[in-house]
Scaffold this motif. Sequence first.
Motif, PDB file in Angstrom:
ATOM      1  N   GLN A   1       7.460 -14.115  -7.805  1.00  0.00           N
ATOM      2  CA  GLN A   1       8.228 -14.980  -6.933  1.00  0.00           C
ATOM      3  C   GLN A   1       9.407 -14.214  -6.322  1.00  0.00           C
ATOM      4  O   GLN A   1      10.177 -13.555  -7.013  1.00  0.00           O
ATOM      5  N   GLY A   2       9.523 -14.293  -5.034  1.00  0.00           N
ATOM      6  CA  GLY A   2      10.636 -13.651  -4.343  1.00  0.00           C
ATOM      7  C   GLY A   2      10.450 -12.178  -4.084  1.00  0.00           C
ATOM      8  O   GLY A   2      11.363 -11.515  -3.600  1.00  0.00           O
ATOM      9  N   CYS A   3       9.274 -11.623  -4.388  1.00  0.00           N
ATOM     10  CA  CYS A   3       9.034 -10.212  -4.126  1.00  0.00           C
ATOM     11  C   CYS A   3       8.960  -9.974  -2.622  1.00  0.00           C
ATOM     12  O   CYS A   3       8.267 -10.685  -1.895  1.00  0.00           O
ATOM     13  N   HIS A   4       9.676  -8.957  -2.161  1.00  0.00           N
ATOM     14  CA  HIS A   4       9.797  -8.677  -0.731  1.00  0.00           C
ATOM     15  C   HIS A   4       9.522  -7.202  -0.509  1.00  0.00           C
ATOM     16  O   HIS A   4      10.135  -6.347  -1.148  1.00  0.00           O
ATOM     17  N   MET A   5       8.570  -6.879   0.373  1.00  0.00           N
ATOM     18  CA  MET A   5       8.213  -5.494   0.648  1.00  0.00           C
ATOM     19  C   MET A   5       8.419  -5.180   2.123  1.00  0.00           C
ATOM     20  O   MET A   5       7.971  -5.941   2.988  1.00  0.00           O
ATOM     21  N   THR A   6       9.075  -4.055   2.384  1.00  0.00           N
ATOM     22  CA  THR A   6       9.368  -3.638   3.752  1.00  0.00           C
ATOM     23  C   THR A   6       8.899  -2.209   3.961  1.00  0.00           C
ATOM     24  O   THR A   6       9.219  -1.327   3.158  1.00  0.00           O
ATOM     25  N   ALA A   7       8.157  -1.974   5.029  1.00  0.00           N
ATOM     26  CA  ALA A   7       7.671  -0.633   5.336  1.00  0.00           C
ATOM     27  C   ALA A   7       8.776   0.159   6.031  1.00  0.00           C
ATOM     28  O   ALA A   7       9.312  -0.281   7.048  1.00  0.00           O
ATOM     29  N   LYS A   8       9.116   1.315   5.461  1.00  0.00           N
ATOM     30  CA  LYS A   8      10.095   2.183   6.114  1.00  0.00           C
ATOM     31  C   LYS A   8       9.479   2.833   7.341  1.00  0.00           C
ATOM     32  O   LYS A   8      10.119   2.975   8.375  1.00  0.00           O
ATOM     33  N   THR A   9       8.227   3.234   7.206  1.00  0.00           N
ATOM     34  CA  THR A   9       7.429   3.728   8.319  1.00  0.00           C
ATOM     35  C   THR A   9       6.122   2.952   8.314  1.00  0.00           C
ATOM     36  O   THR A   9       5.889   2.121   7.434  1.00  0.00           O
TER      37      THR A   9
ATOM     38  N   LEU B   1     -11.150 -11.147 -18.264  1.00  0.00           N
ATOM     39  CA  LEU B   1     -10.657 -10.200 -17.268  1.00  0.00           C
ATOM     40  C   LEU B   1     -11.542 -10.266 -16.031  1.00  0.00           C
ATOM     41  O   LEU B   1     -12.765 -10.189 -16.121  1.00  0.00           O
ATOM     42  N   TRP B   2     -10.891 -10.366 -14.873  1.00  0.00           N
ATOM     43  CA  TRP B   2     -11.640 -10.466 -13.629  1.00  0.00           C
ATOM     44  C   TRP B   2     -10.799  -9.918 -12.478  1.00  0.00           C
ATOM     45  O   TRP B   2      -9.577  -9.848 -12.561  1.00  0.00           O
ATOM     46  N   ILE B   3     -11.491  -9.511 -11.400  1.00  0.00           N
ATOM     47  CA  ILE B   3     -10.820  -9.057 -10.178  1.00  0.00           C
ATOM     48  C   ILE B   3     -11.163 -10.067  -9.078  1.00  0.00           C
ATOM     49  O   ILE B   3     -12.241  -9.991  -8.476  1.00  0.00           O
ATOM     50  N   PRO B   4     -10.291 -11.025  -8.824  1.00  0.00           N
ATOM     51  CA  PRO B   4     -10.593 -12.030  -7.793  1.00  0.00           C
ATOM     52  C   PRO B   4     -10.746 -11.437  -6.394  1.00  0.00           C
ATOM     53  O   PRO B   4     -11.572 -11.900  -5.611  1.00  0.00           O
ATOM     54  N   GLN B   5      -9.941 -10.396  -6.076  1.00  0.00           N
ATOM     55  CA  GLN B   5     -10.049  -9.839  -4.738  1.00  0.00           C
ATOM     56  C   GLN B   5      -9.343  -8.481  -4.648  1.00  0.00           C
ATOM     57  O   GLN B   5      -8.503  -8.135  -5.473  1.00  0.00           O
ATOM     58  N   ALA B   6      -9.742  -7.727  -3.633  1.00  0.00           N
ATOM     59  CA  ALA B   6      -9.064  -6.489  -3.264  1.00  0.00           C
ATOM     60  C   ALA B   6      -8.786  -6.570  -1.770  1.00  0.00           C
ATOM     61  O   ALA B   6      -9.711  -6.775  -0.973  1.00  0.00           O
ATOM     62  N   VAL B   7      -7.528  -6.429  -1.377  1.00  0.00           N
ATOM     63  CA  VAL B   7      -7.129  -6.661   0.009  1.00  0.00           C
ATOM     64  C   VAL B   7      -6.359  -5.458   0.537  1.00  0.00           C
ATOM     65  O   VAL B   7      -5.432  -4.959  -0.118  1.00  0.00           O
ATOM     66  N   TRP B   8      -6.743  -5.003   1.726  1.00  0.00           N
ATOM     67  CA  TRP B   8      -5.981  -3.973   2.438  1.00  0.00           C
ATOM     68  C   TRP B   8      -5.015  -4.666   3.389  1.00  0.00           C
ATOM     69  O   TRP B   8      -5.346  -5.675   3.998  1.00  0.00           O
ATOM     70  N   PHE B   9      -3.819  -4.117   3.525  1.00  0.00           N
ATOM     71  CA  PHE B   9      -2.919  -4.621   4.562  1.00  0.00           C
ATOM     72  C   PHE B   9      -2.072  -3.477   5.110  1.00  0.00           C
ATOM     73  O   PHE B   9      -1.741  -2.528   4.406  1.00  0.00           O
ATOM     74  N   ASP B  10      -1.765  -3.580   6.386  1.00  0.00           N
ATOM     75  CA  ASP B  10      -0.959  -2.579   7.083  1.00  0.00           C
ATOM     76  C   ASP B  10       0.344  -3.211   7.533  1.00  0.00           C
ATOM     77  O   ASP B  10       0.388  -4.388   7.931  1.00  0.00           O
ATOM     78  N   LEU B  11       1.406  -2.422   7.471  1.00  0.00           N
ATOM     79  CA  LEU B  11       2.715  -2.859   7.949  1.00  0.00           C
ATOM     80  C   LEU B  11       3.260  -1.825   8.916  1.00  0.00           C
ATOM     81  O   LEU B  11       3.229  -0.622   8.632  1.00  0.00           O
ATOM     82  N   ALA B  12       3.746  -2.286  10.059  1.00  0.00           N
ATOM     83  CA  ALA B  12       4.414  -1.386  10.994  1.00  0.00           C
ATOM     84  C   ALA B  12       5.795  -1.052  10.450  1.00  0.00           C
ATOM     85  O   ALA B  12       6.287  -1.680   9.501  1.00  0.00           O
ATOM     86  N   GLY B  13       6.435  -0.037  11.014  1.00  0.00           N
ATOM     87  CA  GLY B  13       7.773   0.344  10.571  1.00  0.00           C
ATOM     88  C   GLY B  13       8.749  -0.808  10.620  1.00  0.00           C
ATOM     89  O   GLY B  13       8.816  -1.523  11.628  1.00  0.00           O
ATOM     90  N   GLN B  14       9.458  -1.063   9.519  1.00  0.00           N
ATOM     91  CA  GLN B  14      10.449  -2.135   9.356  1.00  0.00           C
ATOM     92  C   GLN B  14       9.814  -3.525   9.244  1.00  0.00           C
ATOM     93  O   GLN B  14      10.534  -4.518   9.147  1.00  0.00           O
ATOM     94  N   GLU B  15       8.488  -3.608   9.243  1.00  0.00           N
ATOM     95  CA  GLU B  15       7.840  -4.898   9.056  1.00  0.00           C
ATOM     96  C   GLU B  15       7.837  -5.251   7.570  1.00  0.00           C
ATOM     97  O   GLU B  15       7.723  -4.377   6.707  1.00  0.00           O
TER      98      GLU B  15
END
Length: 279
Positions: free
Chosen positions: A72-80, A12-26
């Motif tokens: 595979q194929g996962c798609h995320m969209t920010a509503k706000t 068991l390992w944690i290769p990384q922790a990443v923050w990311f921001d998405l603008a509305g509809q991005e």
Amino acid sequence: MAAPDLRIAELLWIPQAVWFDLAGQESCSGIGEADETMVVAVKKGELYVDCSCIQGQIYSGQSFVLPVNQKQGCHMTAKTGSSCIVLSLSGTLVEQVLGEQFGQNQWFYPNGLTDVLETANVLHTESIGQEEISSAAYQLLMRLYQSAQTYQENRGYPLLVQAAIGIIQEEFARIDGVDEIADRLEVTRNHLIRLFTPAVGISPGRYLKLRRIAYAKELLMEPDMSVSLAAVLSGFSNTNYFAKVFRKETGTSPREYMAAHAGTIYKPGHRQMDASVYC
């Protein structure tokens, strides 16, 4: 972060922790490496997730897991405008701990942000050792496992309702009321009530009250427990109000309940809604 000992990394390992921001509809897709399980938590905003394993709106405070074979194929969209954190998990223990849930399509965790943040903070601790990182990853896996077990009965509810239930079940003694729950989920009070009431059969305010009463009943079975202390520990700020609500919901006063259940042995740490509170 230093490369881990191979024996630790294989488990068991944690290769990384990443923050990311998405603008509305991005939108974004393709998170992490192909051989890593991803834990995604929403800190701010709303995120619509469209994957083979989960489809729907993920609100602030919630998290979900993307196993290796579902990314595979996962798609995320920010509503706000949204802020998210992603933890990568690798090793054989991931499948061993969460594999049963993956097989039952349990990818969603109503109240998982705190656990993800705590784990990510470990990675930024100075002079952190490999064993501590692996241990933090294991603690996260166990919390996710326990969370899924606790909320399995609520899987048919809308995700927003599941999140509200998660907050109530975990924090009923500390939250002020429905307004705070709605604020935490970044929705209006009326919207929460409109979704929650028909799904659960009672309003979120009554659900919160019943959760507090269920816990108070457990406390009142403890030796040397006082009514005033049980009231405070259950989330009631006023003992007289607590006694009034308790009698209305159970048909007896707290003191009468204590006398009737004197010497009863109960199991501490019980987290589910006591069905008898409805009777």
